[in-house]
Motif scaffolding. Structure first.
Motif: not given
Lengths: 519, 519
Positions: B63, B91, B59-60, B56, B86, B235
């Motif tokens: 991207s 995410t 991914g945040r 998570d 997530a 997020a």
């Protein structure tokens, strides 16, 4: 009274006395009700997997359900792995999951998720109470459901407003269904098989691995020459000096196959048909040898011990079961190995101990080293979801406060639910934990080759996924950080001294046993 | 090549470069394949919740999806809580769950469970590969699915034999659908609302809390007088000196209501209609004030930042967005409190920091104290499932190796996924963790009263469920036990010295900030 208060009254009336809790806002009324029902003991856990594993340990030893109190879907999710193990163990557990207020669910607030789907993966019974006045009857039924033989996880989902609303009254306990007696004709047909003279084995599981089942099975084996086996991972195996010895079916399929070679009949008493734990290329999943017929004497929910007693009466007349003679390993010396650690434990294991065994590869010598120790209970990892051992020991200690609990724990598995130590310290539980620190997920070193992965292509990157050094885990610091006295043993003498001292003192202790990896 | 090898080749070709792993036997071929595809970085985590939370965080910040590698249903279960967070964060994550071999599933081996039901609770996309040669195409589609705006968890279930069988070839990447552009008429209608002169606010969420969205929203607010709000738990919020400041909607419903009092229009840009985090007796779930009309400028999967830019062009012409001026709190002194800790952090927060904030009640003063710090990213607990902060920081540090990561963590939440520290130590990640140790689940002290539980009946038993002392948690020992250098701060000066030193050195550090509870 409100739904939460009526719930707790109903539970203590039904002999549910302990609630392993990791609550949140939606469970506050249940927490508040603890003060109005002092017979319910709230035990705080710092992670849901500790709470559910403790309830499993409690249920295996008390043969009565503890309650678990979890916070919405994510709290349940964190507790699922040990509920999975409990499901495989057939442990009675009352799994209470708090939810948003009924009218709040449709707003899809951040913690909203599909509780029912998660609960369904581990529960034999699920209900969501719709109104405050329904809670007590639902709870009474949930307790009875949890106790349905052999025992199961019963999940009761309680929306917050259902707990906080008034108008509820305690319900009377609901009687649970007893284990089903096995029909005479089934027992007689098993007797005929045993008398046939063909090679035969009994495979024991569930309730049959307790003293009564073992004694009956021991008589049958002595009288008929049948081999005595029990499932690979029994929920609770009574063993040691004075009890009939039973061989556990091996974890590795080829070793299990060797144990069953030449059998023409396999009689299942509370055990399932044996299958390989994992699949391996070109290895069978079904472990029953060709030409061997499988007979179900007692299935899930049947009275396996009763059926064995009946069967013993038919085939073993007045034969007494042969029992394990007392014997202890010689205390070893020198640098510690997993084998020497087992000898130390076998030499010192106290009478009436409860052993929570999640020692994995480092435990290879434990069965032999403890076979002739004073009588004790052995609890194993029933569902393969690691992180069970320390929570299980915690719950067992709460169920049996006068018995010493020994937790034999692998390093990698310990890291899943380590905060069980904090609950042990808070509750002053008499648990002695031995961590086998071999610095690796050693079982995966073995499995990598067994699944047929090319050892030439599997190099440093792959092996680093099993390596728990870089940095080394220091379990002495970790235990002390949660208030548990701890020491490190690098020799057999150090382990013996520390293990003996820990057993002689009340409260929890941890010993980090530094051992080389078996694989 | 086999399915596992073709999978990894396909992933790195699709720019999936990291796999946060907690594998078991059924994943051995995937692990073995790491050595044949060195562009894939395997990162070992000691618990699945660390792996999913790290994905998570990755991914945040990137991207782009990281992969997660989990072991059957129980491994997935352990990772679900952070996948829930997530999901709420939007995410992109590629969630790979190993399963038993296809032919083995019907034997109900101990680890068998309903993986699909568990995955369904968090995933926007699920597939089980049926054959080795299907794996690469399934994986390419999974990556594209994970990237479907705003981003989601895509779960790929891989039976062991599908991984170990030969006959697979890498697949080419599948293009993911971009964010949907918002129709002109929707933007024009929002412009009309803004020009009406009636009290109006913009509520930003999702992609709109990054620099471009914030700048457009800042221009709109400056030109029209609209209030600028963002969702309670973004997020990823870009903030600090030089960026437009935006007020986060309060966690407590009554405070959020106060922020929206008198509004006639609420324009949603990437945010959901605001609802109360929990239900409370006699409090509304829907936080939108009466008489306030809600307009959706950009919903889930829409290009919220683009819509805001278009809207700014319509209503704000050449207006420049007002930005936050640089400012730092005075360094405080004396015994530490949560407020002083916030001031220390605000005084020292480095430029370009990534802050993982799970400080809960102790974080009350952080937003104010860091508002004028150099520009930074602020990551929050999106789904309410505690135990996110330290894994999130771990993944963010892997995504952005040249940026300092600061993890602000509550004591109770830290205990869920503490072994993230070990992964930080192993990977040498530049993460500075501050544990706010107030010895309690302080938020529950507050919530107990707010849900209307009778403070007279809620006594010692209830309050012991929020009490993390008896015994005190010693986070210095806990961190050192996992190879992370650590210290304890009891004064503001000690915190400043230790925080400054930790930031100036590479690798992970932990500081236990001993603070009184806010509630």
């Amino acid at each position: 009274m409100n739904g939460a208060q009526a719930l707790l009254h109903t539970l203590v009336n039904a002999d549910v006395q302990v609630c392993f809790s990791n609550p949140g806002t939606s469970e506050m009324h249940l927490v508040a009700a603890l003060d109005t029902v002092p017979r319910m003991r709230g035990v705080l856990c710092l992670f849901e997997g500790v709470a559910t594993g403790a309830a499993d340990g409690y249920g295996r030893m008390a043969s009565a359900p503890a309650a678990v109190l979890l916070h919405l879907g994510p709290g349940l999710a964190n507790g699922l792995a040990n509920l999975h193990n409990a499901r495989r163990a057939g442990t009675p557990i009352l799994n209470i999951v708090g939810d948003h207020a009924t009218y709040h669910q449709r707003y899809d607030a951040p913690l909203e998720s599909d509780i029912h789907a998660l609960a369904g993966s581990v529960s034999g019974w699920i209900r969501r109470s719709a109104r405050s006045r329904d809670v007590p009857a639902d709870a009474a039924e949930a307790v009875a459901a949890a106790l349905t033989p052999p025992g199961q996880v019963a999940t009761l989902i309680l929306p917050a407003d259902v707990c906080w609303s008034e108008g509820a009254q305690p319900a009377t306990p609901v009687r649970s269904r007893p284990a089903s007696p096995v029909h005479d004709s089934v027992v007689e047909s098993a007797a005929a098989v045993l008398k046939s003279g063909e090679p035969c084995a009994l495979l024991l599981g569930g309730g049959a691995t307790r003293r009564h089942g073992l004694e009956a099975a021991g008589r049958i084996a002595a009288a008929t020459g049948a081999k005595l086996l029990c499932e690979t991972f029994p929920a609770r195996l009574e063993r040691g000096a004075g009890l009939p010895a039973v061989e556990r079916l091996a974890y590795l399929g080829e070793m299990a196959a060797a144990q069953m070679t030449g059998l023409r009949h396999l009689i299942l008493a509370g055990a399932k048909r044996p299958v390989s734990f994992f699949a391996y290329p070109n290895q069978p999943s079904d472990l029953v040898p060709e030409g061997c017929q499988v007979h179900v004497l007692a299935g899930d929910g049947d009275d396996a011990a009763g059926a064995l007693a009946h069967l013993a009466d038919l085939v073993a007349g007045g034969v007494a079961p042969p029992v394990q003679q007392p014997s202890r390993p010689e205390p070893p010396s020198g640098p510690l190995t997993a084998e020497k650690a087992a000898a130390v434990i076998g030499a010192l294991l106290p009478e009436d101990a409860i052993v929570s065994d999640e020692s994995n590869t480092s435990g290879l010598w434990l069965a032999g080293a403890t076979a002739g120790a004073p009588p004790h209970d052995w609890l194993t990892l029933t569902g393969g979801a690691i992180g069970q051992g320390m929570p299980l020991a915690t719950g067992a200690a709460i169920a049996c406060p006068s018995r010493p609990v020994v937790c034999l724990e692998a390093d990698g598995s310990a890291m899943y639910t380590l905060s069980a130590l904090w609950t042990q310290a808070r509750e002053g539980l008499d648990v002695t934990t031995v961590i086998f620190n071999n610095g690796s997920y050693a079982v995966l070193n073995m499995e990598l080759a067994r699944v047929g992965a090319d050892p030439n292509s599997a190099g440093e990157a792959a092996r680093s996924m099993f390596d728990l050094s870089r940095p080394d885990l220091d379990f002495v610091s970790l235990a002390q950080g949660m208030g548990v006295p701890a020491g490190r043993a690098r020799t057999a003498e150090e382990l013996a001294a520390q293990f003996g001292k820990a057993l002689s003192e009340p409260g929890p202790h941890l010993i980090e046993a530094v051992v080389p990896s078996v694989f």
